[in-house]
Design a protein around this motif. Structure first.
Motif, short mmCIF file in Angstrom:
data_model
loop_
_atom_site.label_atom_id
_atom_site.label_comp_id
_atom_site.label_asym_id
_atom_site.label_seq_id
_atom_site.Cartn_x
_atom_site.Cartn_y
_atom_site.Cartn_z
N MET A 181 0.81 -1.22 0.00
CA MET A 181 0.00 0.00 0.00
C MET A 181 0.85 1.28 0.00
O MET A 181 0.34 2.36 0.26
N GLN A 182 2.13 1.13 -0.27
CA GLN A 182 2.96 2.32 -0.41
C GLN A 182 2.66 3.03 -1.72
O GLN A 182 2.24 2.38 -2.68
N PRO A 183 2.78 4.35 -1.77
CA PRO A 183 3.41 5.22 -0.78
C PRO A 183 2.48 5.77 0.29
O PRO A 183 2.93 6.37 1.25
N ASP A 184 1.16 5.58 0.14
CA ASP A 184 0.23 6.20 1.09
C ASP A 184 0.27 5.56 2.47
O ASP A 184 0.09 6.24 3.48
N TYR A 185 0.49 4.25 2.50
CA TYR A 185 0.51 3.54 3.77
C TYR A 185 1.80 2.73 3.86
O TYR A 185 2.18 2.07 2.90
N ARG A 186 2.43 2.78 5.01
CA ARG A 186 3.75 2.16 5.17
C ARG A 186 3.71 1.04 6.19
O ARG A 186 2.86 1.03 7.08
N GLY A 245 -7.22 -17.11 2.54
CA GLY A 245 -6.80 -17.40 3.90
C GLY A 245 -5.79 -16.46 4.50
O GLY A 245 -5.40 -16.61 5.65
N VAL A 246 -5.35 -15.44 3.74
CA VAL A 246 -4.35 -14.50 4.22
C VAL A 246 -4.97 -13.10 4.32
O VAL A 246 -5.58 -12.63 3.36
N ALA A 247 -4.82 -12.45 5.46
CA ALA A 247 -5.38 -11.10 5.65
C ALA A 247 -4.49 -10.07 4.96
O ALA A 247 -3.28 -10.05 5.18
N GLN A 248 -5.11 -9.23 4.12
CA GLN A 248 -4.36 -8.21 3.38
C GLN A 248 -5.16 -6.91 3.35
O GLN A 248 -6.38 -6.91 3.42
N VAL A 249 -4.43 -5.81 3.23
CA VAL A 249 -5.05 -4.48 3.12
C VAL A 249 -4.97 -4.04 1.67
O VAL A 249 -3.90 -4.04 1.07
N ARG A 250 -6.13 -3.65 1.11
CA ARG A 250 -6.19 -3.29 -0.30
C ARG A 250 -7.27 -2.22 -0.53
O ARG A 250 -8.03 -1.88 0.35
N SER A 302 -13.02 -6.11 -7.04
CA SER A 302 -11.58 -6.32 -7.10
C SER A 302 -10.93 -5.62 -5.92
O SER A 302 -11.47 -4.65 -5.37
N LEU A 303 -9.80 -6.13 -5.53
CA LEU A 303 -8.99 -5.53 -4.49
C LEU A 303 -7.62 -5.25 -5.08
O LEU A 303 -6.96 -6.17 -5.57
N ARG A 304 -7.22 -4.00 -5.08
CA ARG A 304 -5.95 -3.67 -5.71
C ARG A 304 -5.02 -2.99 -4.71
O ARG A 304 -5.46 -2.28 -3.80
N PRO A 305 -3.72 -3.19 -4.89
CA PRO A 305 -2.73 -2.50 -4.05
C PRO A 305 -2.43 -1.13 -4.65
O PRO A 305 -2.83 -0.83 -5.78
N LEU A 306 -1.73 -0.30 -3.92
CA LEU A 306 -1.24 0.96 -4.45
C LEU A 306 0.13 0.79 -5.09
O LEU A 306 0.52 1.54 -5.96
#
Length: 215
Positions: free
Chosen positions: A132-137, A162-167, A182-186
């Motif tokens: 989630m960079q650069p907004d979240y580190r 089965g894996v917890a992720q932030v998106r 959809s769940l996308r990263p930064l």
């Protein structure tokens, strides 16, 4: 000459003025109630991150706690609006929506204080990867509420295979009363995931982000 109050006496008097117990203060900061007791007895002094959190909780400045200088805010704190959120690992978060939630809450040893309106199932996690960079580190603390439905563009915590992720959440379509999203990263180095292709369970919508200064 009138004796000046000690830091411990100021902490105790301010806590009592706000009608907070040592347990509530401890939970809000993420320390044991023994630590709060030691502060109030002047056996130890709150420092660093703990001092900043204590000042936030007691609605005063850190300088006032340490030396009696600075501003003391007079706005009353409604204790009923204070939530102590369990700060859990991403591994625990993956099981948050299952029957283990109450057990995880009971086993939590760290808590965050928040006066935001949150449900009883709200939780906090510490971000671990660079997706989630650069907004979240990595190291940022994020608060999520499962009772809040995400809107397109919201940051969510989800269990993906089965894996917890932030998106970032994005609604793609609705088919037969089922939402395809959809769940996308930064960070482009990480792949996007789609609920039609992966087993995805939304855990909660982000309500707050905290970043603590490190040396």
């Amino acid at each position: 000459m009138m004796k000046k109050e000690s830091a411990g006496e100021r902490i105790r008097s301010r806590r009592k003025a706000l009608k907070l117990t040592q347990l509530v203060v401890a939970s809000g900061i993420g320390v044991s109630h023994v630590a709060v007791s030691q502060w109030e007895k002047d056996e130890t002094v709150p420092r660093g991150e703990n001092l900043l959190r204590l000042a936030e909780l007691l609605q005063c400045t850190a300088a006032w706690i340490i030396d009696g200088e600075g501003e003391v805010f007079t706005a009353p704190l409604n204790v009923s609006d204070v939530s102590a959120l369990p700060l859990i690992t991403l591994a625990q978060a993956a099981a948050w929506m299952q029957e283990q939630r109450l057990l995880i809450q009971q086993q939590a040893i760290r808590f965050l204080y928040s006066d935001s309106r949150l449900s009883e199932s709200a939780l906090a996690i510490t971000l671990e990867d660079n997706a989630m960079q650069p907004d979240y580190r990595p190291g940022d603390t994020l608060i999520f509420d499962p009772a809040v439905n995400p809107q397109p563009g919201d940051v969510v915590l989800a269990q993906i295979n089965g894996v917890a992720q932030v998106r970032i959440y994005r609604l793609m379509a609705e088919q037969h009363d089922e939402q395809i999203f959809s769940l996308r990263p930064l960070n482009d180095d990480f792949p996007a995931q789609t609920s039609s292709e992966k087993k995805i369970e939304l855990i909660g919508t982000m309500m707050e982000m905290r970043r603590y200064r490190t040396r």
